[in-house]
Design an enzyme around this catalytic site. Structure first.
Site, PDB file in Angstrom:
ATOM      1  CE  LYS A 167      -5.149   6.723  -7.055  1.00  0.00           C
ATOM      2  NZ  LYS A 167      -3.678   6.774  -6.997  1.00  0.00           N
ATOM      3  CE  LYS A 267       1.112   1.063  -6.764  1.00  0.00           C
ATOM      4  NZ  LYS A 267       1.060   2.319  -7.520  1.00  0.00           N
TER       5      LYS A 267
HETATM    6 MG    MG Z   1      -0.079   6.012  -8.744  1.00  0.00          MG
END
Ligand code: MG
Length: 374
Positions: A167, A267
């Site tokens: 990240k 997702k």
């Molecule tokens: Mg992502």
């Protein structure tokens, strides 16, 4: 013969994270998730389980209380309907509550569980295939200093992980340092994702991507909107993935038509459930788009749906999944479902999802919908 839904029970579970998690260069902090678990019962005695768990309230336009409020709008309309008719179930939900895809995912998942149990097939096989190889789980490396992030990648390597999602998305200079250190220490056979979670402006993303020489890694969701990512795409050559920018089939068609990205993150909760995710999967397979498969959060229930769905996709088109269960301290189905084995998931070889949460671990339902409420 028609099967009928005769009861929908809903539970709420708090899922504390083992440790706080930072995203998007530290803009977003997460300490606990709010999961909704539901069971759909039928007049034939077959039951199915579903879970919907947004990643906190700041990550996406979705939140736990919203799921339960949305289910309250929809549930009574599903009583008496055949859960195996997934398209019909989704049309009823869309008519009753346009949009709000994250509300519908748990219901859709439970109906797929019932359909697969009725067919006496593991869910992946009903969804179309069981590819032979287990699916690699991508690590999730929280934003930190370059050395902290490299140390974290090493800890994941020691557990067998070969796909890493690091990240980034803080200040540009530090991001370039982070990525260069991680890239310089990449191992043969590893796949690296540098995930900005929407944090960069287009000019920042262009600067970072053009500073990373000779690296074949992926850059995920560099900017907020598809327009911005399209701008980055035109001025860089690194492979790009879209995650938070994919909600609907229209988004996916645009990503493909305009050549915005080579990869998308499906997702399941964000796109509204397995039924919609399956349509997206088929479009991606037909147009050569690579997929990461995951959910927005949750327990072994959500993870096991991910494992089934990902295992329907040939390995070159699906480099990885993400597992949430190891990040949270609550497990409603110990020993069951898809579990991390050397950094990989395999879909259970049981009919349906293959997960039956223990009622004693769920507590009392927060809502029950029956024939009387219909
Ligand atoms: Mg992502």
């Amino acid at each position: 013969m028609r099967m009928k839904i005769n009861r929908i029970s809903v539970w709420q579970l708090d899922l504390p994270l083992h440790k706080p998690y930072w995203l998007s260069g530290g803009r977003l902090k997460f300490e606990q998730l709010d999961s909704t678990i539901l069971r759909i019962d039928t007049d034939e005695g077959v039951s199915g389980w579903g879970e919907g768990c947004p990643w906190g309230v700041t990550y996406l336009p979705a939140f736990g209380k919203g799921i339960r409020a949305g289910i309250d709008e929809i549930a009574a309309l599903l009583i008496g309907k055949d859960p195996r008719q997934l398209d019909a179930i989704n049309r009823i939900m869309d008519l009753a509550l346009p949009g709000h895809p994250y509300v519908k995912s748990a219901i859709d998942m439970a109906c797929w569980d019932i359909a697969a149990k009725s067919a006496n097939l593991p869910l992946c096989e009903l969804l179309g295939a069981r590819e032979p190889a287990p699916v690699p789980i991508a690590s999730s490396v929280s934003t930190g200093s370059p050395q902290e992030m490299l140390d974290e990648v090493q800890r994941f390597r020691d557990q067998g992980y070969r796909v890493h999602s690091c990240k980034v998305g803080a200040d540009v200079t530090m991001d370039i340092e982070r990525i260069n250190l991680l890239a310089a220490n990449e191992r043969a056979g590893e796949i690296m994702f540098y995930d900005a979670n929407r944090a960069w402006l287009p000019r920042e993303a262009i600067t970072v991507l053009n500073s990373i020489a000779g690296v074949s890694s992926w850059f995920e969701q560099p900017c907020e909107t598809l327009d911005e990512i399209a701008q980055v795409r035109r001025q860089t050559s690194c492979p790009i993935g879209v995650d938070e920018g994919l909600h609907t089939m229209e988004d996916l068609i645009r990503i493909q038509r305009d050549g915005i990205a080579e990869l998308v993150n499906i997702k399941i909760n964000r796109v509204g459930g397995l039924t919609r995710a399956r349509r997206m999967r088929d479009f991606c397979l037909a147009t050569g788009i690579t997929m990461l498969i995951m959910d927005t959060g949750g327990t072994v229930l959500a993870d096991t749906a991910v494992a089934h769905f990902a295992q329907t996709i040939p390995a070159p088109s699906c480099p990885g999944v993400w597992s949430c269960q190891d990040m949270v301290s609550v497990d409603p189905a110990p020993g069951q479902g898809a579990r991390n084995v050397d950094g990989c998931f395999s879909a259970p070889d049981l009919a349906g999802l293959g997960v039956e949460p223990e009622l004693t671990l769920l507590g009392e339902p927060v809502a029950i919908y029956t024939m009387e409420s219909a």
